[in-house]
Design a protein around this motif. Structure first.
Motif, PDB file in Angstrom:
ATOM      1  N   ASP A   1     -29.789  63.544 -36.091  1.00  0.00           N
ATOM      2  CA  ASP A   1     -28.756  63.493 -37.108  1.00  0.00           C
ATOM      3  C   ASP A   1     -29.428  63.731 -38.455  1.00  0.00           C
ATOM      4  OD1 ASP A   1     -26.340  63.171 -38.377  1.00  0.00           O
ATOM      5  OD2 ASP A   1     -25.991  61.130 -37.674  1.00  0.00           O
ATOM      6  N   ILE A   2     -28.661  64.114 -39.462  1.00  0.00           N
ATOM      7  CA  ILE A   2     -29.226  64.265 -40.801  1.00  0.00           C
ATOM      8  C   ILE A   2     -29.218  62.932 -41.524  1.00  0.00           C
ATOM      9  CG2 ILE A   2     -28.835  65.262 -43.083  1.00  0.00           C
ATOM     10  CD1 ILE A   2     -28.038  67.849 -41.747  1.00  0.00           C
TER      11      ILE A   2
ATOM     12  N   GLY B   1     -32.971  62.680 -41.545  1.00  0.00           N
ATOM     13  CA  GLY B   1     -33.507  63.638 -40.587  1.00  0.00           C
ATOM     14  C   GLY B   1     -34.318  64.756 -41.214  1.00  0.00           C
TER      15      GLY B   1
ATOM     16  N   PHE C   1     -30.563  69.920 -35.525  1.00  0.00           N
ATOM     17  CA  PHE C   1     -29.750  68.902 -36.165  1.00  0.00           C
ATOM     18  C   PHE C   1     -28.353  68.891 -35.555  1.00  0.00           C
ATOM     19  CE2 PHE C   1     -33.019  69.297 -39.451  1.00  0.00           C
ATOM     20  CZ  PHE C   1     -33.338  67.953 -39.584  1.00  0.00           C
TER      21      PHE C   1
ATOM     22  N   PHE D   1     -28.604  74.036 -35.763  1.00  0.00           N
ATOM     23  CA  PHE D   1     -27.682  73.212 -36.542  1.00  0.00           C
ATOM     24  C   PHE D   1     -26.344  73.238 -35.812  1.00  0.00           C
ATOM     25  CE2 PHE D   1     -24.706  72.163 -39.914  1.00  0.00           C
ATOM     26  CZ  PHE D   1     -25.398  71.230 -40.686  1.00  0.00           C
TER      27      PHE D   1
ATOM     28  N   ALA E   1     -31.594  72.432 -43.826  1.00  0.00           N
ATOM     29  CA  ALA E   1     -32.207  72.212 -42.516  1.00  0.00           C
ATOM     30  C   ALA E   1     -33.047  73.413 -42.097  1.00  0.00           C
ATOM     31  CB  ALA E   1     -31.121  71.936 -41.476  1.00  0.00           C
TER      32      ALA E   1
ATOM     33  N   THR F   1     -24.904  67.083 -36.215  1.00  0.00           N
ATOM     34  CA  THR F   1     -24.374  66.361 -37.360  1.00  0.00           C
ATOM     35  C   THR F   1     -22.872  66.537 -37.527  1.00  0.00           C
ATOM     36  OG1 THR F   1     -24.568  66.192 -39.798  1.00  0.00           O
ATOM     37  CG2 THR F   1     -24.937  68.354 -38.819  1.00  0.00           C
TER      38      THR F   1
ATOM     39  N   ALA G   1     -35.893  73.738 -39.227  1.00  0.00           N
ATOM     40  CA  ALA G   1     -35.086  73.427 -38.045  1.00  0.00           C
ATOM     41  C   ALA G   1     -34.846  74.678 -37.198  1.00  0.00           C
ATOM     42  CB  ALA G   1     -33.748  72.825 -38.465  1.00  0.00           C
TER      43      ALA G   1
END
Length: 214
Positions: A54-55, A62, A80, A101, A93, A82, A98
């Motif tokens: 999670d952020i 995160g 992520f 997403f 992200a 979220t 990352a």
């Protein structure tokens, strides 16, 4: 054949447990943790193939957890997962490194694909958010983020903890420093960012997605 090993970091335990049945046919869910600090510690200890994070999480969000992992030898792909639909979060992200997403409400149809894409070295972004990224550019103007980028990793940790409403003693205990050192960090952060009150600090943290409204 060994299944890819997944570490999940989410302070909403019910959500995390609910994804177990989605993941376990194809992946091994090795642990669920509830904040960014635990995520960093578990990643170092378990060496997962993929981290689902999670952020907005307590103690360390995160995005900051991912930045800490990148300063280690951790090779896990980070996706992520979220509730934040704003493309700003996705842009941050992806800039942080990352591999994916995914919005939580579309996890049932997209999460497995996102993991598979990340394991093949590709990036997956929820289509609706990807479209917004194309429209507004994935790079935020430097002027909006330069204050945050000027902070050290420790200062960003301190900023998040104080913005979450922790006392100096609680911040000190969490980071294994003295309360006086925590207060000194806070004072330097506020001076650097041009903030006058703790309320200003909280608003700054919200505005720059260091903490979330959840």
């Amino acid at each position: 054949m060994n299944r890819p090993r997944i570490l999940m970091a989410d302070d909403h335990r019910i959500v995390a447990e609910g994804l177990r049945s989605l993941l376990e046919p194809d992946f091994e869910l090795i642990e669920i943790v509830e904040d960014g600090v635990q995520m960093v510690e578990a990643a170092k200890r378990l060496s997962p193939d993929v981290i689902l994070a999670d952020i907005t999480m307590p103690r360390l969000n995160g995005l900051e957890a991912l930045k800490q992992l990148q300063r280690t030898n951790c090779r896990a792909k980070v996706i992520f997962l979220t509730m934040h639909k704003d493309a700003t979060y996705a842009a941050r992200a992806l800039r942080a490194g990352a591999s994916g997403f995914v919005l939580k409400h579309s996890a049932s149809s997209e999460l497995v694909k996102a993991i598979q894409e990340s394991l093949m070295g590709r990036t997956y972004v929820t289509p609706a958010v990807a479209e917004s990224l194309k429209e507004r550019s994935a790079l935020r103007p430097r002027s909006e983020a330069e204050g945050v980028s000027d902070l050290t990793p420790r200062q960003r940790e301190v900023l998040q903890l104080f913005a979450e409403g922790r006392s100096a003693k609680e911040v000190a205990n969490s980071l294994h420093i003295s309360a006086r050192t925590a207060e000194n960090h806070k004072a330097r952060i506020m001076k650097l960012l041009g903030l006058s009150t703790t309320a200003d600090l909280v608003q700054y943290a919200l505005r720059h997605q260091i903490i979330g409204p959840e």
